[in-house]
Design an enzyme around this catalytic site. Structure first.
Site, PDB file in Angstrom:
ATOM      1  CG  MET A   1      32.131  28.314  39.790  1.00 31.96           C
ATOM      2  SD  MET A   1      33.624  27.546  39.179  1.00 31.96           S
ATOM      3  CE  MET A   1      33.387  27.715  37.419  1.00 31.96           C
ATOM      4  N   GLY A 224      31.725  38.273  44.294  1.00 33.30           N
ATOM      5  CA  GLY A 224      32.522  37.110  44.653  1.00 33.30           C
ATOM      6  C   GLY A 224      32.762  36.088  43.560  1.00 33.30           C
ATOM      7  CG  ASP A 225      31.776  32.801  40.831  1.00 28.94           C
ATOM      8  OD1 ASP A 225      32.914  32.736  40.360  1.00 28.94           O
ATOM      9  OD2 ASP A 225      30.941  31.885  40.712  1.00 28.94           O
ATOM     10  CG  LEU A 226      31.985  39.882  39.092  1.00 29.70           C
ATOM     11  CD1 LEU A 226      32.468  41.318  39.201  1.00 29.70           C
ATOM     12  CD2 LEU A 226      30.632  39.825  38.370  1.00 29.70           C
TER      13      LEU A 226
END
Length: 372
Positions: A1, A224-226
């Site tokens: 995000m 960084g955004d799993l």
């Protein structure tokens, strides 16, 4: 995000192309005739699911990057090359369809008016599967997600080489977990309520107990955004009661940055808690999967509670701030907030010691009984 590449997420402009404009873009830039197109939900980029008219052709996602990130071609190049690298390494990652000029992306105008903003455009292979957010997670898939988080960071950090990698040193990137203290400037968006006090407590504890220890953590490249919308799964089992899941897709590399291995497992734990009916138990399964690839050090384990809390704070504060700027996208922007506040409050009510005990004992059990 993602929300811009620095500590000023409010400066970006989200693209607003209509379906007809997007279809024309696919034709003009990639030389493909669109037979079907529909908009996909997104945070601050614009995405379309695209089918083309060629016989037996694969499906694609047209990704139109927000105005601010579009000004950083090296960063988008690094993200796209990482996706291509992971795909070549056997991970279920999308790959780009080249433009008519043979490039992986193209900077295009977002309108016909003079001075229209320019947006970076890519056409990526469409990955099949169901978002984790739409399934009832079990211990098996949580463990697999932990393994995935460690494996992705490990192979990127050890083997991925490209001149654009230096662009991943994003010092003030608001979504990098090291930058939880930057939330001070957006906390106004919460107003004055009980939640704000907890977030202020998270930020202060983070400054005092995590920031001084960063140098002892092992550095790496973070996806960084799993989160539960960026991991796709399919079921390889006929049993409806206890389905066996496998990861079929990894989406959205726009939050990639240089960070630390422990950041990735904290981020995965936090997002796997969101839809879980028993959120405090989630962390142990994810941690066990992660540590089957990359065991954490004592210092990294000691920071895990505050790192998970810090990611909750980032997600909730930045979403509240961004929703004030883009009220028309509020439902998607605040998707985490529906349960996120409750989970963060519960973590602090139960306390660090008890939460860690649950996580670490669950993970320890796997050393005696590893999953198939």
């Amino acid at each position: 995000m993602s929300s811009g590449n620095d500590s000023q997420p409010q400066t970006l402009t989200k693209p607003t192309l209509g379906e007809r404009e997007a279809a024309e873009l696919v034709d003009r830039v990639f030389g493909l005739k669109v037979s079907w197109i529909r908009s996909l939900p997104s945070y601050d980029d614009q995405n379309f699911h695209v089918r083309v008219s060629a016989e037996g052709a694969p499906e694609y996602v047209l990704k139109i990057t927000n105005s601010e990130d579009s000004q950083q071609p090296d960063l988008i190049e690094a993200q796209t090359r990482a996706m291509m690298f992971l795909s070549a390494e056997g991970f279920p990652s999308a790959t780009p369809y080249l433009t008519k000029d043979g490039n992986i992306m193209s900077l295009e105008s977002g309108g016909t008016r003079a001075g229209s903003k320019k947006y970076m455009v890519r056409l990526l292979t469409y990955l099949p599967g169901t978002p984790v957010a739409k399934i009832t997670t079990n211990a098996q898939i949580l463990y697999e997600i932990g393994r995935l988080a460690a494996s992705v960071d490990k192979v990127l950090s050890e083997k991925f080489q490209h001149p654009s990698v230096k662009s991943l040193h994003r010092g003030q990137f608001i979504w990098n977990l090291a930058n939880v203290p930057l939330l001070d400037q957006y906390i106004y968006a919460l107003g004055q309520n009980k939640y704000r006090a907890v977030v202020e407590q998270v930020i202060e504890q983070f400054k005092g107990k995590v920031i001084p220890k960063l140098s002892s953590f092992r550095a790496c490249i973070n996806h960084g955004d799993l989160n539960d919308h960026n991991i796709l799964v399919d079921s390889s089992s006929a049993s409806l009661e206890n389905p066996l899941y496998r990861v079929s897709g990894i989406l959205d590399f726009s939050d990639m940055s240089c960070g630390y291995y422990v950041f990735e497992v904290a981020i995965a734990i936090m997002y796997m808690m969101i839809e879980s009916p028993d959120p405090l138990s989630v962390g142990g399964h994810v941690l066990a999967g992660f540590e089957s690839v990359l065991p954490l050090t004592a210092e990294e384990r000691g920071a895990l509670f505050l790192l998970v809390s810090g990611r909750f704070a980032q997600s909730l504060v930045i979403a509240a701030h961004t929703a004030l700027l883009y009220p028309e996208n509020k439902e998607y922007l605040t998707i985490t907030a529906k349960t996120g506040w409750k989970h963060l409050m519960t973590m602090f009510e139960v306390g660090q010691e008890a939460v860690e005990k649950t996580w670490f004992e669950t993970a320890q059990a796997y050393t005696h009984h590893a999953p198939a």
